[in-house]
Write a protein that holds these residues in place. Structure first.
Motif, short mmCIF file in Angstrom:
data_model
loop_
_atom_site.label_atom_id
_atom_site.label_comp_id
_atom_site.label_asym_id
_atom_site.label_seq_id
_atom_site.Cartn_x
_atom_site.Cartn_y
_atom_site.Cartn_z
N ILE A 44 36.43 46.23 39.93
CA ILE A 44 36.78 44.81 40.08
C ILE A 44 37.51 44.31 38.84
CG2 ILE A 44 35.81 42.48 40.24
CD1 ILE A 44 33.62 43.63 42.03
N ARG A 45 37.02 44.68 37.66
CA ARG A 45 37.69 44.25 36.43
C ARG A 45 39.12 44.78 36.37
NH1 ARG A 45 34.64 46.60 33.01
NH2 ARG A 45 36.07 48.32 32.61
N THR A 46 39.31 46.03 36.79
CA THR A 46 40.64 46.64 36.71
C THR A 46 41.61 46.01 37.71
OG1 THR A 46 39.72 48.74 35.97
CG2 THR A 46 41.92 48.80 36.96
N ARG A 49 42.59 42.53 36.89
CA ARG A 49 43.16 42.41 35.53
C ARG A 49 42.37 41.40 34.69
NH1 ARG A 49 47.50 42.91 39.07
NH2 ARG A 49 48.88 44.69 38.66
N SER A 50 41.05 41.50 34.77
CA SER A 50 40.17 40.57 34.07
C SER A 50 39.78 41.12 32.71
CB SER A 50 38.91 40.32 34.90
OG SER A 50 39.21 39.79 36.16
N GLN A 51 39.57 40.23 31.78
CA GLN A 51 39.05 40.61 30.48
C GLN A 51 37.52 40.77 30.53
OE1 GLN A 51 41.05 41.27 27.77
NE2 GLN A 51 42.67 41.01 29.32
N ASP A 52 36.90 40.09 31.47
CA ASP A 52 35.44 40.09 31.58
C ASP A 52 34.98 41.03 32.69
OD1 ASP A 52 35.19 38.06 29.61
OD2 ASP A 52 35.67 36.55 31.14
N THR A 53 33.74 41.52 32.54
CA THR A 53 33.09 42.28 33.60
C THR A 53 32.14 41.34 34.32
OG1 THR A 53 33.22 44.38 32.41
CG2 THR A 53 31.56 44.21 34.14
#
Length: 289
Positions: A44-46, A49-53
């Motif tokens: 999901i993070r990838t 393109r999120s900085q957070d998990t």
């Protein structure tokens, strides 16, 4: 206890399945083992393109080697992120996740939904064969071989004595501060045309190792090593019995999780968080056997 979603976030329900053989269970671990939770959170993070998990909450935390066909989780995502991803999230996750885990649905959850605490039952299946030649090689990752002939009628007779609300401490791995009181709604065995025996095990919730311990006790009855009333006597004793084997995990699959109607979700959340106790026998509690 409130389960409100933070302002600016949306709760997303995920329906998923996985082959558990190469996972060290559901829960993310600090030692670097591969887990289902870690795999999906990283994906999901990838893809977003999120900085957070963004952490997942799951209906049932399966152990290493246990499979799931109908697992449910939720994740709280920023509204803006969800609005931009909702139509393409499944396809992007399919391109990022390994072949042994899949997310089949990703939908905005109704108010009050919590994948763990809103659930009113979980249904597992454990599959066994007693064929003298062993397990079909194509099924070896999902079926246990028991090398004694099994009597399904005897196993079902034993299973009937375990139904209802009981303290299943004798069939659970003890965890400090956790209750072992559960309501076992269904426990039955069926043999299909191919000779595979399937135990259907349904309860409001399960404590650690409960299903695999119950199956282990049933197999001892089925192969004639113990009488049909033995598993209920173990239950009544309330302590672990060394004769009850925790069978191997690969035969176990989480098949389905049940939830109440949307308007009852919040109330179920609160109820599930309350520590359970059994009524005193003088108040009408039933015996175990």
């Amino acid at each position: 206890m409130s389960d409100d979603v933070r302002p600016g976030f949306v709760r997303v329900r995920l329906d998923l399945s996985y082959d558990g053989r190469d996972f060290s269970g559901w829960a993310r671990q600090t030692r670097g083992q591969r887990t289902v939770q870690g795999e999906i959170e990283d994906a999901i993070r990838t893809v977003t393109r999120s900085q957070d998990t963004y952490e997942l909450t799951v209906a049932g935390r399966t152990d290493a080697g246990v499979h799931a066909r109908g697992q449910v989780a939720h994740v709280d995502l920023p509204q803006e992120l969800w609005d931009g991803q909702r139509d393409k999230l499944l396809r992007r996750l399919a391109g990022r996740l390994s072949h042994d885990v899949r997310v089949w649905k990703a939908e905005e959850a109704p108010a009050g939904f919590n994948a763990r605490f809103s659930a009113i039952w979980r249904r597992y299946a454990y599959r066994v064969t007693d064929h003298p030649a062993g397990v079909d090689p194509l099924l070896r990752g999902h079926v246990l071989w028991h090398d004694w002939p099994l009597d399904v009628d005897a196993m079902n007779a034993a299973a009937e004595r375990l139904l209802g609300e009981h303290d299943f401490a004798a069939y659970c791995k003890k965890r400090e501060g956790a209750t072992t009181i559960r309501t076992l709604r269904e426990l039955r065995w069926e043999r299909d045309a191919a000779g595979i025996l399937t135990a259907t095990v349904k309860a409001d919730a399960f404590c650690h190792n409960m299903v695999r311990s119950l199956v282990g006790a049933m197999l001892f009855v089925g192969d004639g090593h113990r009488p049909a009333d033995w598993p209920a006597k173990v239950l009544a004793a309330g302590v672990r019995d060394s004769a009850v084997h925790v069978v191997r995990p690969h035969g176990l699959t989480l098949e389905e999780v049940g939830y109440p109607a949307d308007e009852l979700l919040a109330a179920r959340n609160l109820e599930a968080r309350n520590r359970r106790t059994l009524p005193a026998r003088g108040a009408g509690a039933s015996g175990c056997c």
